[in-house]
Write a protein that holds these residues in place. Structure first.
Motif, PDB file in Angstrom:
ATOM      1  N   LYS A  57       0.828  -1.202   0.000  1.00  0.00           N
ATOM      2  CA  LYS A  57       0.000   0.000   0.000  1.00  0.00           C
ATOM      3  C   LYS A  57       0.867   1.259   0.000  1.00  0.00           C
ATOM      4  O   LYS A  57       1.740   1.432   0.843  1.00  0.00           O
ATOM      5  N   GLY A  58       0.625   2.127  -0.969  1.00  0.00           N
ATOM      6  CA  GLY A  58       1.316   3.412  -1.023  1.00  0.00           C
ATOM      7  C   GLY A  58       2.763   3.352  -1.452  1.00  0.00           C
ATOM      8  O   GLY A  58       3.435   4.387  -1.509  1.00  0.00           O
ATOM      9  N   ALA A  59       3.275   2.191  -1.764  1.00  0.00           N
ATOM     10  CA  ALA A  59       4.660   2.112  -2.244  1.00  0.00           C
ATOM     11  C   ALA A  59       4.748   2.749  -3.623  1.00  0.00           C
ATOM     12  O   ALA A  59       3.779   2.771  -4.380  1.00  0.00           O
ATOM     13  N   LYS A  60       5.926   3.269  -3.961  1.00  0.00           N
ATOM     14  CA  LYS A  60       6.042   3.958  -5.243  1.00  0.00           C
ATOM     15  C   LYS A  60       7.424   3.795  -5.859  1.00  0.00           C
ATOM     16  O   LYS A  60       8.442   3.777  -5.175  1.00  0.00           O
ATOM     17  N   ALA A  61       7.381   3.657  -7.182  1.00  0.00           N
ATOM     18  CA  ALA A  61       8.594   3.684  -8.002  1.00  0.00           C
ATOM     19  C   ALA A  61       8.269   4.647  -9.131  1.00  0.00           C
ATOM     20  O   ALA A  61       7.574   4.299 -10.084  1.00  0.00           O
ATOM     21  N   ASN A  62       8.740   5.867  -9.015  1.00  0.00           N
ATOM     22  CA  ASN A  62       8.246   6.941  -9.869  1.00  0.00           C
ATOM     23  C   ASN A  62       8.849   6.980 -11.263  1.00  0.00           C
ATOM     24  O   ASN A  62       8.206   7.451 -12.189  1.00  0.00           O
ATOM     25  N   HIS A  63      10.082   6.510 -11.443  1.00  0.00           N
ATOM     26  CA  HIS A  63      10.655   6.615 -12.773  1.00  0.00           C
ATOM     27  C   HIS A  63      11.928   5.795 -12.943  1.00  0.00           C
ATOM     28  O   HIS A  63      12.679   5.571 -12.011  1.00  0.00           O
ATOM     29  N   LEU A  64      12.098   5.304 -14.178  1.00  0.00           N
ATOM     30  CA  LEU A  64      13.364   4.720 -14.636  1.00  0.00           C
ATOM     31  C   LEU A  64      13.842   3.593 -13.740  1.00  0.00           C
ATOM     32  O   LEU A  64      15.000   3.543 -13.317  1.00  0.00           O
ATOM     33  N   THR A  65      12.954   2.622 -13.483  1.00  0.00           N
ATOM     34  CA  THR A  65      13.260   1.567 -12.517  1.00  0.00           C
ATOM     35  C   THR A  65      12.830   0.208 -13.056  1.00  0.00           C
ATOM     36  O   THR A  65      11.842   0.108 -13.789  1.00  0.00           O
ATOM     37  N   TYR A  66      13.573  -0.844 -12.679  1.00  0.00           N
ATOM     38  CA  TYR A  66      13.154  -2.207 -12.958  1.00  0.00           C
ATOM     39  C   TYR A  66      13.025  -2.962 -11.647  1.00  0.00           C
ATOM     40  O   TYR A  66      13.989  -3.057 -10.868  1.00  0.00           O
ATOM     41  N   LEU A  67      11.838  -3.528 -11.412  1.00  0.00           N
ATOM     42  CA  LEU A  67      11.580  -4.332 -10.228  1.00  0.00           C
ATOM     43  C   LEU A  67      11.127  -5.715 -10.675  1.00  0.00           C
ATOM     44  O   LEU A  67      10.002  -5.894 -11.150  1.00  0.00           O
TER      45      LEU A  67
END
Length: 455
Positions: free
Chosen positions: A346-356
């Motif tokens: 909940k509410g976690a964020k990866a805003n840009h230019l990321t690989y998960l």
């Protein structure tokens, strides 16, 4: 004639033995996908809604592909050689031995026949006047080469193929879809009397109607929308079917409470599920297996497949969510972020230019720009676990398997290969080396060298 509902068992015979040469493909024609699902399986899903007692698919060319796609969900009967539609239906007789119910005759390359239309055929078959055969007909804008259905009211007086029809019969606009319904005991008895005395020297299925009429039996017609019985025989017709399906799905999505900013640019899969008050910007593509909760915003140019998106999430623009992605409420995936088998709390964020990839991200965690989970060593995949409210600085590499604790901080530019405890700071950087004046001396040397070369 008023119809009555029937509790008689239903069987379906689906014709799929053709070679589909106009497709020019190594894939069987009826396995070409529409909205990410083979056209045959679209049809079988509509059949399954009737809870049929038996399903028989008539196969010929590329039978192994059909067997694999059906996965045991239907019996197969082989037509070899292929001597016409009547001959094809006859091949299902063995599979229906002992079956005493109603039989629907369908075509694997006619995938969008509604369940309600199939039911209307069965209901008409069991009406008080007990027709021997029920024919599904339609009136296209251009009758082309379709066989004609000659009627008196809703009684069929004659069926004729286009090549065998007179000019008067070709002027009739009611056309044969090829789909029929008959009681099993009537169907195979009539088929046994069909001959190949026609221009094509084939055993025509339509002849069972003419034989029944000659016996003094009645045959009935049920009509449907031409789009419901559109056949697919070429790549162009496949594209038209895709466009037809997508247009329907877009209308359905908007009627269900989703806002599509540019509807014609949004592409859905056959199983896409959208909640209420979902906003979808232009050029969004949904692959199979996507569920979207309420109040989600999906920004432009995002590609989503095999993902479960919780309420209030924000996706994109230019995001790619791959299979196994789960986003809990109000999580955010920003621009140029890719996920695969990643679970964001909940509410976690990866805003840009990321690989998960192969990652679990706790609630409230923040993943900085340029972060990657290094989940593959060339042989195996490994997990990355990021705790609640952790902060991962920009340009970090998390080398799995690794766990980042709750409230931990990973400093920007770190390559983390060992676990980080709750509340810890991990900084993994090489010591910075400064050589005063080195760059100036280098530039001077190189300029002089370049000038010497020009002389």
């Amino acid at each position: 004639m008023a119809a009555r509902m029937s509790n008689r068992p239903i069987a379906a015979i689906v014709l799929a033995a053709g070679k589909g040469t106009r497709m020019k493909s190594d894939l069987h024609k009826v396995l070409h996908p529409i909205a990410g699902r083979p056209m045959l399986l679209h049809l079988m899903a509509s059949v399954d809604a009737l809870s049929p007692a038996k399903k028989v698919v008539i196969v010929g060319d590329k039978a192994d592909q059909l067997e694999a796609a059906l996965g045991g969900s239907a019996e197969l009967a082989v037509q070899d050689p292929q001597l016409g539609t009547g001959h094809a239906v006859q091949q299902g007789e063995g599979a229906l031995a002992g079956f005493d119910g109603d039989v629907l005759i369908l075509y694997g390359d006619v995938p969008f026949v509604p369940t309600a239309t199939m039911q209307s055929m069965i209901d008409r078959l069991n009406a008080a006047d007990t027709p021997a055969v029920v024919v599904l007909a339609f009136e296209p804008d251009d009758p082309l080469q379709y066989g004609r259905v000659i009627t008196d009211g809703d009684r069929v007086t004659k069926m004729v193929e286009h090549k065998d029809a007179t000019e008067v019969e070709r002027a009739v606009r009611l056309c044969n879809s090829g789909l029929m319904a008959a009681k099993a005991r009537d169907l195979f008895a009539l088929l046994a009397r069909v001959t190949d005395d026609n221009a094509a020297k084939e055993f025509y299925l339509v002849d069972i109607v003419n034989i029944a009429n000659a016996d003094g039996r009645s045959c009935a017609v049920v009509t449907t929308d031409p789009n419901d019985v559109a056949g697919i025989n070429s790549r162009a017709e496949l594209a038209q079917a895709e466009a037809q399906w997508q247009a329907f799905k877009r209308d359905e999505a908007m009627a269900g409470g989703a806002s599509l900013r540019a509807p014609d640019t949004v592409w859905f899969s056959w199983d896409t599920e959208l909640g209420r008050d979902v906003t979808i910007e232009p050029n969004v593509f949904f692959g199979p297996g996507v569920t979207v909760g309420d109040h989600v915003t999906i920004r432009a140019n995002s590609h989503i497949e095999g993902a479960n998106i919780g309420a209030g999430c924000e996706i994109g623009p230019f995001a790619r969510l791959r299979p196994g992605t789960v986003l809990e409420e109000k999580a955010k995936i920003g621009n140029f972020v890719e996920t695969k088998k990643a679970h964001l709390g909940k509410g976690a964020k990866a805003n840009h230019l990321t690989y998960l990839g192969d990652a679990t991200v706790g609630a409230g965690a923040n993943i900085g720009a340029g972060t990657i989970t290094c989940n593959y060593d060339g042989y195996f995949k490994y997990q990355t676990v990021i705790g609640e409210n952790a902060f991962i600085g920009s340009n970090s590499a998390l080398i799995a398997p690794v766990t980042i604790g709750r409230d931990a901080i990973v400093a920007a530019g770190s390559a983390v290969s060992r676990d980080v405890g709750d509340g810890d700071l991990r900084m993994v950087r090489a010591e910075q080396l400064v050589k005063p004046g080195w760059a100036d001396r280098f530039h001077d040397t190189m300029r002089k060298k370049k000038a010497a070369e020009k002389k």
